[in-house]
Design a protein around this motif. Structure first.
Motif, short mmCIF file in Angstrom:
data_model
loop_
_atom_site.label_atom_id
_atom_site.label_comp_id
_atom_site.label_asym_id
_atom_site.label_seq_id
_atom_site.Cartn_x
_atom_site.Cartn_y
_atom_site.Cartn_z
N LEU A 375 0.83 -1.21 0.00
CA LEU A 375 0.00 0.00 0.00
C LEU A 375 0.86 1.26 0.00
O LEU A 375 0.61 2.21 -0.75
CB LEU A 375 -0.93 -0.01 1.22
N GLU A 376 1.91 1.27 0.81
CA GLU A 376 2.78 2.44 0.90
C GLU A 376 3.60 2.62 -0.39
O GLU A 376 3.85 3.74 -0.82
CB GLU A 376 3.72 2.33 2.11
N ILE A 377 4.01 1.51 -1.02
CA ILE A 377 4.75 1.60 -2.28
C ILE A 377 3.85 2.21 -3.36
O ILE A 377 4.29 3.03 -4.19
CB ILE A 377 5.24 0.21 -2.74
N ALA A 378 2.57 1.83 -3.35
CA ALA A 378 1.63 2.38 -4.33
C ALA A 378 1.51 3.89 -4.17
O ALA A 378 1.44 4.65 -5.15
CB ALA A 378 0.27 1.71 -4.17
N LYS A 379 1.49 4.37 -2.91
CA LYS A 379 1.41 5.81 -2.65
C LYS A 379 2.67 6.52 -3.17
O LYS A 379 2.59 7.60 -3.76
CB LYS A 379 1.25 6.08 -1.16
N VAL A 380 3.81 5.91 -2.98
CA VAL A 380 5.07 6.51 -3.44
C VAL A 380 5.07 6.60 -4.97
O VAL A 380 5.45 7.63 -5.56
CB VAL A 380 6.28 5.68 -2.95
N MET A 381 4.66 5.54 -5.63
CA MET A 381 4.65 5.54 -7.10
C MET A 381 3.68 6.59 -7.64
O MET A 381 3.94 7.22 -8.67
CB MET A 381 4.26 4.15 -7.60
N ALA A 382 2.56 6.81 -6.91
CA ALA A 382 1.60 7.84 -7.35
C ALA A 382 2.22 9.23 -7.22
O ALA A 382 2.06 10.09 -8.11
CB ALA A 382 0.32 7.74 -6.52
N GLU A 383 2.94 9.46 -6.15
CA GLU A 383 3.56 10.76 -5.93
C GLU A 383 4.68 11.01 -6.93
O GLU A 383 4.96 12.16 -7.31
CB GLU A 383 4.12 10.85 -4.51
N MET A 384 5.35 9.95 -7.37
CA MET A 384 6.48 10.10 -8.30
C MET A 384 6.07 9.82 -9.75
O MET A 384 6.94 9.65 -10.63
CB MET A 384 7.61 9.13 -7.90
N ALA A 385 4.77 9.81 -10.00
CA ALA A 385 4.28 9.46 -11.35
C ALA A 385 4.87 10.36 -12.43
O ALA A 385 5.21 9.91 -13.53
CB ALA A 385 2.75 9.51 -11.38
N GLY A 386 5.02 11.65 -12.14
CA GLY A 386 5.57 12.58 -13.12
C GLY A 386 6.98 12.23 -13.50
O GLY A 386 7.34 12.20 -14.70
N LEU A 387 7.85 11.97 -12.51
CA LEU A 387 9.24 11.62 -12.77
C LEU A 387 9.32 10.29 -13.51
O LEU A 387 10.11 10.13 -14.45
CB LEU A 387 10.03 11.55 -11.46
N ILE A 388 8.51 9.33 -13.09
CA ILE A 388 8.51 8.02 -13.75
C ILE A 388 8.13 8.16 -15.22
O ILE A 388 8.73 7.56 -16.12
CB ILE A 388 7.55 7.06 -13.02
N ARG A 389 7.11 8.99 -15.49
CA ARG A 389 6.66 9.21 -16.87
C ARG A 389 7.72 9.91 -17.69
O ARG A 389 8.02 9.53 -18.83
CB ARG A 389 5.37 10.03 -16.85
N ASP A 390 8.34 10.96 -17.10
CA ASP A 390 9.36 11.70 -17.83
C ASP A 390 10.55 10.82 -18.19
O ASP A 390 11.18 11.00 -19.25
CB ASP A 390 9.84 12.91 -17.00
N LYS A 391 10.89 9.87 -17.31
CA LYS A 391 12.03 9.00 -17.56
C LYS A 391 11.66 7.82 -18.45
O LYS A 391 12.54 7.08 -18.90
CB LYS A 391 12.58 8.46 -16.23
N GLY A 392 10.36 7.64 -18.68
CA GLY A 392 9.93 6.48 -19.45
C GLY A 392 10.23 5.20 -18.70
O GLY A 392 10.51 4.15 -19.31
N ALA A 393 10.21 5.25 -17.37
CA ALA A 393 10.64 4.14 -16.54
C ALA A 393 9.52 3.13 -16.31
O ALA A 393 8.32 3.45 -16.42
CB ALA A 393 11.15 4.65 -15.19
N LYS A 394 9.92 1.89 -15.98
CA LYS A 394 8.99 0.85 -15.60
C LYS A 394 9.36 0.35 -14.20
O LYS A 394 10.54 0.10 -13.92
CB LYS A 394 9.03 -0.31 -16.58
N ILE A 395 8.34 0.21 -13.35
CA ILE A 395 8.56 -0.34 -11.99
C ILE A 395 7.70 -1.59 -11.86
O ILE A 395 6.47 -1.54 -12.03
CB ILE A 395 8.20 0.68 -10.90
N LYS A 396 8.34 -2.72 -11.56
CA LYS A 396 7.64 -3.99 -11.48
C LYS A 396 7.75 -4.57 -10.07
O LYS A 396 8.84 -4.65 -9.51
CB LYS A 396 8.23 -4.97 -12.50
#
Length: 518
Positions: A375-396
């Motif tokens: 649950l906490e990891i999901a919150k972190v990924m939501a907060e960092m969604a912009g950076l993840i999108r800009d980097k074209g990154a994948k988190i599995k």
């Protein structure tokens, strides 16, 4: 000895008696060197005193005691007319009046004496103190009550026949080293004879006396199972200095004297002092360990402070220098420079916020909540969604993530720092990929975070978690992200480390307690 230890030891002494000046006999019995033995003995008997100080020109020259009387040939009438100077003990053994009771107790034992002449700081005669005086002042009630009479009788009992001469009795008492003996009559009666009884015979000047004529019968006795404290109280109550000791069937097994009790008191004081010293030693060792730990912590703090100052300087100088350049361009009307300047300010703000977060982590209470990690990891990924999108990154997320013991906010800060560290370095030939997995091992969870970045030099693996270390290749500005990550993991009772694969990426591993684990 500490103040508290001294106070405890002082409480051992009845009425807070602390030194000899408070218990010594000031009405000193004295005589001249020419006084005859029989006369000196008579004066001691009349005064109920166990010693007489021999004085000449106002100075003590010797002392004659009940025990010294054993050396007189009681069968020789002429011996009673000898001047006391020929039989007295000399030189006089003195002790200062400010000596403590416990110190005097040990001196009586170590020097094997029964009397001391007490002097002041100018060596002037001020009193006399005996073993009996010291015993009467001791109040180590706990130890004396815990010891039975059978444990303090120090020597085999001397037995004399009632028909023995006084000279024979005196000689055997002296050789035996005691101050009393059991006397047996022909009809089986038992009694006791003491040094004082023989002293009275000296004073009486009667000829032909036998031991049975001066002995006392029956012997006042106590069972060997009674405590030393009870025996001492009996002696005080009856005004005597010796008691018979019997076994469970009433058969005599020995005699108890003040000297035996003094030895018991000395043993008790020594054991008490040893306990106090052991306690003080333990407290001192603990204090030294705390001090050593404090010094080590101070050294670590100083090192961190130096690193902190250096890091803040290194972290602020580059953006400040760039900001100065942007301001010059802004003054020349360059519109693009304003946006760049704001970006530099934002970077500095983020840097300083990270420093503040790191400092606050050291002041938080130990975390103990149940945290759903997925649950906490999901919150972190939501907060960092912009950076993840800009980097074209994948988190599995590989498999399910566990429930751990921790603080939710700190856990989010932890993974924000770890994701940021994995996303910042750039590889030209591939997009960032992060894989997160968990494996249970003996009450803990091993959390692994894989990235496919450029990796780092294995030699830098440990320093990567220090304050103001660059995250990896391609990252020039030092930060606090991984330092924060280490502090959070350690606050949770775990540890964190990195496994490096230059050119292929890194694996961050950490251990965290599962929820409900101690």
């Amino acid at each position: 000895m500490s103040d508290s230890t001294q106070e405890n030891l002082d409480h051992l002494l009845r009425g807070q008696v602390q030194n000899l000046s408070q218990i010594m006999r000031r009405d000193i019995l004295t005589c001249s060197p020419e006084t005859k033995v029989a006369e000196a003995a008579g004066r001691m008997v009349d005064s109920r005193c166990s010693s007489i100080v021999v004085v000449e020109n106002d100075r003590p020259e010797g002392i004659w005691t009940e025990h010294d009387a054993l050396l007189i040939d009681l069968d020789d009438g002429h011996a009673l007319d000898l001047p006391i100077r020929e039989v007295m003990s000399k030189p006089v053994r003195t002790i200062r009046q400010d000596v403590t009771i416990e110190a005097a107790t040990l001196r009586f034992r170590d020097e094997g004496l029964r009397h001391y002449v007490v002097v002041d700081d100018r060596d002037q005669l001020v009193g006399v103190v005996s073993q009996s005086d010291v015993v009467r002042q001791q109040d180590v009630r706990h130890y004396l009550s815990m010891r039975s009479v059978s444990t303090v009788i120090r020597r085999s009992t001397l037995i004399l026949q009632a028909s023995s001469t006084l000279a024979q009795a005196a000689s055997r008492l002296h050789n035996h080293g005691g101050d009393c003996a059991v006397v047996i009559w022909g009809d089986g009666r038992r009694g006791i004879v003491t040094e004082r009884d023989l002293l009275k015979a000296v004073a009486s000047r009667k000829n032909g006396l036998r031991v049975g004529d001066v002995a006392h019968s029956p012997i006042m006795a106590v069972p060997q199972t009674v405590s030393v404290l009870e025996a001492r109280e009996t002696m005080e109550r009856k005004g005597i200095r010796h008691l018979g000791v019997t076994d469970g069937e009433g058969v005599p097994v020995g005699l108890l004297s003040f000297a035996d009790i003094l030895a018991s008191v000395e043993f008790s004081i020594l054991r008490y002092v040893e306990e106090m010293l052991a306690e003080r030693s333990r407290a001192l060792n603990q204090a030294q360990n705390r001090l050593r730990g404090s010094l080590e912590e101070l050294n670590r703090s100083n090192e961190e402070l130096e690193q902190f100052i250096h890091g803040v300087s290194a972290g602020c100088k580059p953006p400040l220098a760039r900001l100065a350049g942007h301001l010059d361009r802004i003054q020349r009307g360059d519109a693009e420079a304003l946006a760049l300047a704001r970006a530099e300010v934002a970077q500095m703000q983020s840097f300083l916020d990270g420093i503040a977060d790191y400092a606050r982590l050291g002041q938080l209470e130990e975390p103990g909540q149940s945290v759903e990690l997925d649950l906490e990891i999901a919150k972190v990924m939501a907060e960092m969604a912009g950076l993840i999108r800009d980097k074209g990154a994948k988190i599995k997320i590989e498999g399910s993530l566990p429930r751990i013991k921790g603080d939710p906010a700190m856990i989010r800060t932890l993974f924000t720092a770890l994701f940021d560290n994995a996303l910042r370095p750039v590889c030209a030939d591939r997009k960032p990929e992060i894989r997160l997995s968990a494996e249970r091992e003996q009450g803990r969870w091993l959390i692994s975070l894989h990235d496919n970045g450029p990796g780092i030099d294995p030699a830098r693996a440990e320093s990567l978690f220090g304050l103001f270390q660059a995250a990896g290749a391609g990252v020039e500005t030092p930060g606090v992200g991984l330092a924060i990550a280490r502090r959070i993991v350690e606050r949770h009772g775990g540890r964190i480390w990195v496994e490096t694969f230059p050119g292929q990426g890194n694996v961050m591993r950490m251990t965290l307690f599962e929820a409900g684990a101690i």
